[in-house]
Design a protein around this motif. Structure first.
Motif, PDB file in Angstrom:
ATOM      1  N   ILE A   1      81.014  48.343  -2.882  1.00 17.16           N
ATOM      2  CA  ILE A   1      79.597  48.665  -3.062  1.00 17.16           C
ATOM      3  C   ILE A   1      78.762  47.890  -2.046  1.00 17.16           C
ATOM      4  N   PHE A   2      77.977  48.624  -1.271  1.00 18.31           N
ATOM      5  CA  PHE A   2      77.068  48.014  -0.290  1.00 18.31           C
ATOM      6  C   PHE A   2      75.651  48.076  -0.845  1.00 18.31           C
ATOM      7  N   THR A   3      74.960  46.938  -0.777  1.00 16.58           N
ATOM      8  CA  THR A   3      73.571  46.900  -1.261  1.00 16.58           C
ATOM      9  C   THR A   3      72.610  46.454  -0.159  1.00 16.58           C
ATOM     10  N   GLU A   4      73.081  46.385   1.066  1.00 12.13           N
ATOM     11  CA  GLU A   4      72.247  45.967   2.187  1.00 12.13           C
ATOM     12  C   GLU A   4      72.448  46.932   3.354  1.00 12.13           C
ATOM     13  N   SER A   5      71.342  47.403   3.921  1.00  9.19           N
ATOM     14  CA  SER A   5      71.470  48.402   4.992  1.00  9.19           C
ATOM     15  C   SER A   5      72.199  47.847   6.221  1.00  9.19           C
TER      16      SER A   5
END
Ligand SMILES: N[C@@H](CCC(=O)N[C@@H](CS)C(=O)NCC(=O)O)C(=O)O
Length: 214
Positions: free
Chosen positions: A65-69
């Motif tokens: 899961i990526f939460t930073e662009s």
């Protein structure tokens, strides 16, 4: 799972991730969580994946899961080194790329966090916070515009990078296209070139129909 899942809202920061995925040719399922910034079903849906409740939130095919662009950009660049999204480690533009990417996400992006929800941070002085942050952001964009070398893209040379994608998306946000046209014409010209790139044009068309700008 063989595809990526992008949680976002048309026209918001998820557009940067959608553009990057289109650029490198990765298939993605888009989950619209419009309204997630207030309590309700969209927030509950996003909270299950990203308790920080921010977009973009991107789930990779392996479940990461990526939460930073910026993490999304760098990771897609690693997976697609020939795409040009991120200059390679031995590219002379690499250091300037990293510096500007970090500046965009750590200096410019937080101005939206505070400006868009001033009542969270300064309930007794929301108007003042809004005005100061608006002025600060405008000074950041003016400085960026003044730093640009002559050329078609943010970095010198013939090829766009993810920095142009950020500029393309963020110039749709406050202070708005008319302000950028007047005050930072070089940045706006980059934004217009970027949104005409064949891989990105459909993403920009989908995300910035009238009313999608924030
Ligand atoms: N550092 C994050 C910032 C993401 C961000 O702030 N996104 C905004 C929308 S464009 C958001 O989710 N705002 C909702 C809020 O702050 O509650 C990134 O680069 O991805």
């Amino acid at each position: 799972m063989t595809h990526w899942t992008l949680y976002g809202v048309p026209g918001w920061g998820s557009t940067i991730a959608a553009g990057a995925l289109a650029w490198v040719g990765e298939p993605v399922e888009f989950v619209d969580v419009k309204g997630f910034d207030h309590p309700g079903p969209a927030r509950e849906r996003l909270d299950k994946v990203n308790p920080l409740a921010r977009v973009p939130t991107l789930v990779a095919p392996d479940g990461t899961i990526f939460t930073e662009s910026a993490a999304i950009i760098l990771s897609l660049g690693d997976r697609h080194p020939a795409s040009g999204l991120v200059p390679a480690a031995d590219d002379p533009r690499r250091a300037a790329f990293l510096n500007r990417l970090m500046w965009l996400v750590s200096v410019v992006y937080p101005t939206f966090t505070y400006r868009d929800y001033p009542e969270r941070w300064a309930p007794l002085a929301a108007g003042q916070l809004r005005d100061r942050v608006d002025a600060f952001r405008q000074s950041l964009w003016r400085g960026f515009d003044a730093d640009l070398a002559a050329g078609d893209w943010v970095l010198p040379g013939d090829a766009p990078t993810a920095l142009d994608l950020y500029v393309g998306v963020m110039t749709h946000w406050r202070p708005g296209r008319d302000w950028f046209a007047r005050e930072t014409p070089a940045l706006l010209a980059i934004a217009e070139r970027t949104q005409a790139l064949p891989a990105l044009a459909p993403i920009f068309a989908k995300n910035f129909q009238s009313g999608a700008d924030s």
